[in-house]
Design an enzyme around this catalytic site. Structure first.
Site, mmCIF file in Angstrom:
data_model
loop_
_atom_site.group_PDB
_atom_site.id
_atom_site.type_symbol
_atom_site.label_atom_id
_atom_site.label_comp_id
_atom_site.label_asym_id
_atom_site.label_seq_id
_atom_site.Cartn_x
_atom_site.Cartn_y
_atom_site.Cartn_z
ATOM 1 N N LYS A 22 0.840 -1.209 0.000
ATOM 2 C CA LYS A 22 0.000 0.000 0.000
ATOM 3 C C LYS A 22 0.868 1.250 0.000
ATOM 4 C CE LYS A 22 -1.634 1.502 4.125
ATOM 5 N NZ LYS A 22 -1.324 2.892 4.488
ATOM 6 N N ASN A 23 1.862 1.283 0.895
ATOM 7 C CA ASN A 23 2.629 2.515 1.071
ATOM 8 C C ASN A 23 3.666 2.752 -0.030
ATOM 9 O OD1 ASN A 23 1.101 3.043 3.261
ATOM 10 N ND2 ASN A 23 2.652 2.506 4.796
ATOM 11 N N CYS A 117 -5.078 12.716 13.488
ATOM 12 C CA CYS A 117 -5.378 11.318 13.169
ATOM 13 C C CYS A 117 -5.260 10.538 14.461
ATOM 14 C CB CYS A 117 -4.439 10.908 12.057
ATOM 15 S SG CYS A 117 -3.526 9.425 12.182
ATOM 16 N N ARG A 122 0.611 14.266 13.648
ATOM 17 C CA ARG A 122 1.057 14.058 12.273
ATOM 18 C C ARG A 122 0.997 15.313 11.403
ATOM 19 N NH1 ARG A 122 -1.070 8.501 9.939
ATOM 20 N NH2 ARG A 122 0.790 8.724 8.655
ATOM 21 N N ASP A 312 4.648 0.221 12.064
ATOM 22 C CA ASP A 312 3.448 -0.397 11.498
ATOM 23 C C ASP A 312 3.305 -1.872 11.884
ATOM 24 O OD1 ASP A 312 2.790 2.006 10.366
ATOM 25 O OD2 ASP A 312 3.484 1.500 8.359
ATOM 26 N N ARG A 404 -8.651 -0.433 4.760
ATOM 27 C CA ARG A 404 -7.834 0.623 4.140
ATOM 28 C C ARG A 404 -6.489 0.069 3.663
ATOM 29 N NH1 ARG A 404 -7.262 6.052 7.405
ATOM 30 N NH2 ARG A 404 -5.916 6.314 5.596
HETATM 31 N N1 EPU Z 1 6.420 14.465 11.024
HETATM 32 C C1 EPU Z 1 6.421 15.799 11.317
HETATM 33 N N2 EPU Z 1 6.268 16.710 10.301
HETATM 34 C C2 EPU Z 1 6.099 16.313 9.000
HETATM 35 C C3 EPU Z 1 6.107 14.936 8.695
HETATM 36 C C4 EPU Z 1 6.264 14.026 9.731
HETATM 37 O O1 EPU Z 1 6.550 16.202 12.464
HETATM 38 O O2 EPU Z 1 5.956 17.185 8.131
HETATM 39 C C5 EPU Z 1 6.570 13.471 12.112
HETATM 40 C C6 EPU Z 1 5.320 12.637 12.275
HETATM 41 O O3 EPU Z 1 4.355 13.273 13.065
HETATM 42 C C7 EPU Z 1 5.866 11.380 12.913
HETATM 43 C C8 EPU Z 1 7.244 11.248 12.274
HETATM 44 O O4 EPU Z 1 7.564 12.544 11.748
HETATM 45 O O5 EPU Z 1 6.005 11.545 14.290
HETATM 46 C C9 EPU Z 1 7.360 10.234 11.155
HETATM 47 O O6 EPU Z 1 6.265 10.354 10.291
HETATM 48 P P1 EPU Z 1 6.352 10.056 8.738
HETATM 49 O O7 EPU Z 1 6.252 11.355 8.002
HETATM 50 O O8 EPU Z 1 7.497 9.183 8.435
HETATM 51 O O9 EPU Z 1 5.002 9.264 8.487
HETATM 52 P P2 EPU Z 1 4.149 9.304 7.188
HETATM 53 O O10 EPU Z 1 5.026 9.501 6.015
HETATM 54 O O11 EPU Z 1 2.984 10.196 7.367
HETATM 55 C C10 EPU Z 1 4.338 6.760 6.585
HETATM 56 C C11 EPU Z 1 3.391 5.622 6.396
HETATM 57 C C12 EPU Z 1 2.807 5.230 7.743
HETATM 58 C C13 EPU Z 1 3.952 4.818 8.662
HETATM 59 C C14 EPU Z 1 4.963 5.967 8.789
HETATM 60 C C15 EPU Z 1 6.192 5.615 9.588
HETATM 61 C C16 EPU Z 1 2.581 6.026 4.152
HETATM 62 C C17 EPU Z 1 1.464 6.411 3.264
HETATM 63 N N3 EPU Z 1 2.340 6.038 5.466
HETATM 64 O O12 EPU Z 1 3.568 7.825 7.143
HETATM 65 O O13 EPU Z 1 1.972 4.104 7.511
HETATM 66 O O14 EPU Z 1 3.464 4.508 9.943
HETATM 67 O O15 EPU Z 1 5.392 6.364 7.465
HETATM 68 O O16 EPU Z 1 6.839 4.527 9.060
HETATM 69 O O17 EPU Z 1 3.659 5.688 3.681
HETATM 70 C C18 EPU Z 1 0.197 2.631 7.946
HETATM 71 O O18 EPU Z 1 0.408 2.100 6.837
HETATM 72 O O19 EPU Z 1 -0.564 2.114 8.804
HETATM 73 C C19 EPU Z 1 0.840 3.887 8.271
HETATM 74 C C20 EPU Z 1 0.397 4.687 9.242
#
Ligand code: EPU
Length: 425
Positions: A22-23, A117, A122, A312, A404
């Site tokens: 998915k990701n 969320c 996030r 995850d 999802r």
């Molecule tokens: N963060 C910030 N600011 C930002 C972006 C991130 O503070 O602008 C923080 C987040 O709040 C978090 C940390 O950085 O504490 C890491 O978040 P990240 O940005 O890596 O998460 P994401 O890209 O939103 C993806 C996956 C998630 C997975 C996380 C961590 C996708 C679509 N989603 O989310 O997947 O948990 O990386 O590995 O790739 C899931 O599939 O269930 C899922 C939640």
């Protein structure tokens, strides 16, 4: 609303085919916005988040033609809108992945700010700051991110490469910058980049489209922007989290489960935790088998960016540790509120105490079926795992969270011998 009704305890045995990730599929679909030419993708998992991404792209004028159940050809010509509306972004935060491609190709985008969320605040500030550093002017108005690259002056409607040093590792933040930088003027260097297999998969797709990317899979990525990108064919990498979930299901039921279309190299920290727990793990080319006998050992684990233990799979490991002989400590360092499954597991009979960012799990506990409510995607998976071993009936409500990200989980579990039914409830 759909629910899963599980009748336990059961012992899982057999093989399960893992879908595309998915990701990885989400940014791959967003990448189609970067080119006029067709992008043909295979291994697109049949899950609700991908349908949301398709709806989002169709709303922008992208044509999506299904070539098979998990294959599609996307054509982003013409693109009639550069807006990602609130109603879609609200249901899926990964919608933010269209921001980079839209600004890079069209010099403008209007993307709703994702709200909070269940698992944490996030924010998307790092995505926004990175695109600003590349020359986009960004304003947040009425809940929307408006991004624009001036058509006059130095930028002439195009982003400009620069150094982006992320203060924290962000997966979709890294992907958004990769997508944007592929069409930017000059070189973009991403420091402290995410190294997740999904990031590497996106680099592979962008490379096939003509992007110049080096360093994928390391913490420093360099992207030399090109004037235009072309079409490509790409098979999405297998879903390591789905694979990990079925392997955990095998382990918790003291079963014998083989995940086909799974890559052990993407699951190193998780497989190590399983081995430390006393589970027999055998990895072959393209498959992983677990055999679990009685007597699981407790493990201490901390979630970290790849190659660390994935957040995850934290909920699934927590469910597994309710059956280990002793006390496990599981620390969540990525998201601030990702233990919502703990109180539901306790309702099934688990002994879990949360201290700050650490869950302290004492086992083994005999679980007993009850009605439980899923709060997010991976929390739902943990409740299903617990339901497999709980005595009697477990009703996991709000299974739309599970839908999802897991393709046909009821069908896949039933094929492994679980007694599970999708019911209204
Ligand atoms: N963060 C910030 N600011 C930002 C972006 C991130 O503070 O602008 C923080 C987040 O709040 C978090 C940390 O950085 O504490 C890491 O978040 P990240 O940005 O890596 O998460 P994401 O890209 O939103 C993806 C996956 C998630 C997975 C996380 C961590 C996708 C679509 N989603 O989310 O997947 O948990 O990386 O590995 O790739 C899931 O599939 O269930 C899922 C939640």
């Amino acid at each position: 609303m759909d629910a899963f009704l599980l009748k336990g305890p059961s012992r899982l045995q057999g093989s399960v085919r893992i879908s595309g990730a998915k990701n990885a599929a989400l940014p791959a679909l967003a990448a189609s916005l970067l080119t006029k030419e067709p992008v043909r993708l295979s291994g697109i998992p049949q899950v609700a988040d991908l349908r949301t991404m398709e709806t989002l792209l169709r709303g922008m004028g992208v044509s999506i033609e299904a070539n098979g159940p998990e294959e599609a050809t996307l054509r982003a010509e013409p693109v009639t809108s550069t807006e990602a509306p609130y109603d879609l972004v609200r249901t899926m935060r990964a919608s933010i992945l269209v921001l980079g491609p839209l600004v890079a190709r069209f010099g403008e985008a209007r993307v709703s700010l994702p709200g909070g969320c269940a698992i944490g605040v996030r924010p998307v500030d790092l995505h926004v700051k990175a695109l600003e550093a590349m020359g986009a002017r960004i304003a947040v108005e009425k809940g929307y991110i408006h991004a624009h690259v001036s058509r006059v002056g130095a930028h002439r409607g195009r982003l400009t490469g620069t150094v982006i040093a992320f203060p924290t590792v962000t997966v979709t933040g890294t992907e958004n910058v990769m997508l944007a930088a592929s069409l930017a003027r000059g070189v973009t260097r991403i420091e402290n980049a995410a190294m997740e297999p999904e990031v590497v998969d996106l680099a592979r797709l962008l490379g096939r489209m003509g992007a110049q990317i080096s360093g994928a899979g390391t913490s420093t990525l360099e992207i030399e922007g090109v004037e235009s990108l072309g079409g490509a064919e790409h098979a999405i990498v297998p879903d390591r989290i789905e694979a990990g979930t079925y392997l955990a299901a095998g382990a918790i039921t003291r079963g014998d489960v083989t995940a086909e279309n799974a890559r052990a190299e993407d699951l190193g920290a998780f497989l190590e935790a399983l081995r430390n727990a006393g589970v027999e793990v055998t990895a072959a080319d393209g498959s992983i088998r677990v055999v679990a006998r009685d007597g699981l050992s407790p493990v201490d684990v901390e979630t970290l960016p790849f190659p660390g233990f994935p957040t995850d799979l934290q909920a699934q490991l927590l469910a597994l540790m309710t059956q280990a002989n002793g006390t496990s400590r599981i620390t969540e360092t990525i998201f601030e509120n990702r233990f919502l499954h703990a109180s539901e597991l306790v309702r099934l009979g688990a002994d879990i105490r949360i201290e700050g960012h650490t869950a302290i799990v004492s086992g083994p506990r005999r679980l007993e079926g009850a009605v439980v409510t899923a709060s997010d995607l991976r929390a739902s998976a943990a409740l299903v795992l617990a339901g497999l071993v709980a005595e009697g009936e477990t009703l996991v409500r709000r299974i739309y969270h599970l839908d999802r990200g897991y393709s046909g989980m009821d069908r896949k579990l039933a094929a492994l011998g679980a007694r599970v039914e999708r019911v209204a409830g």
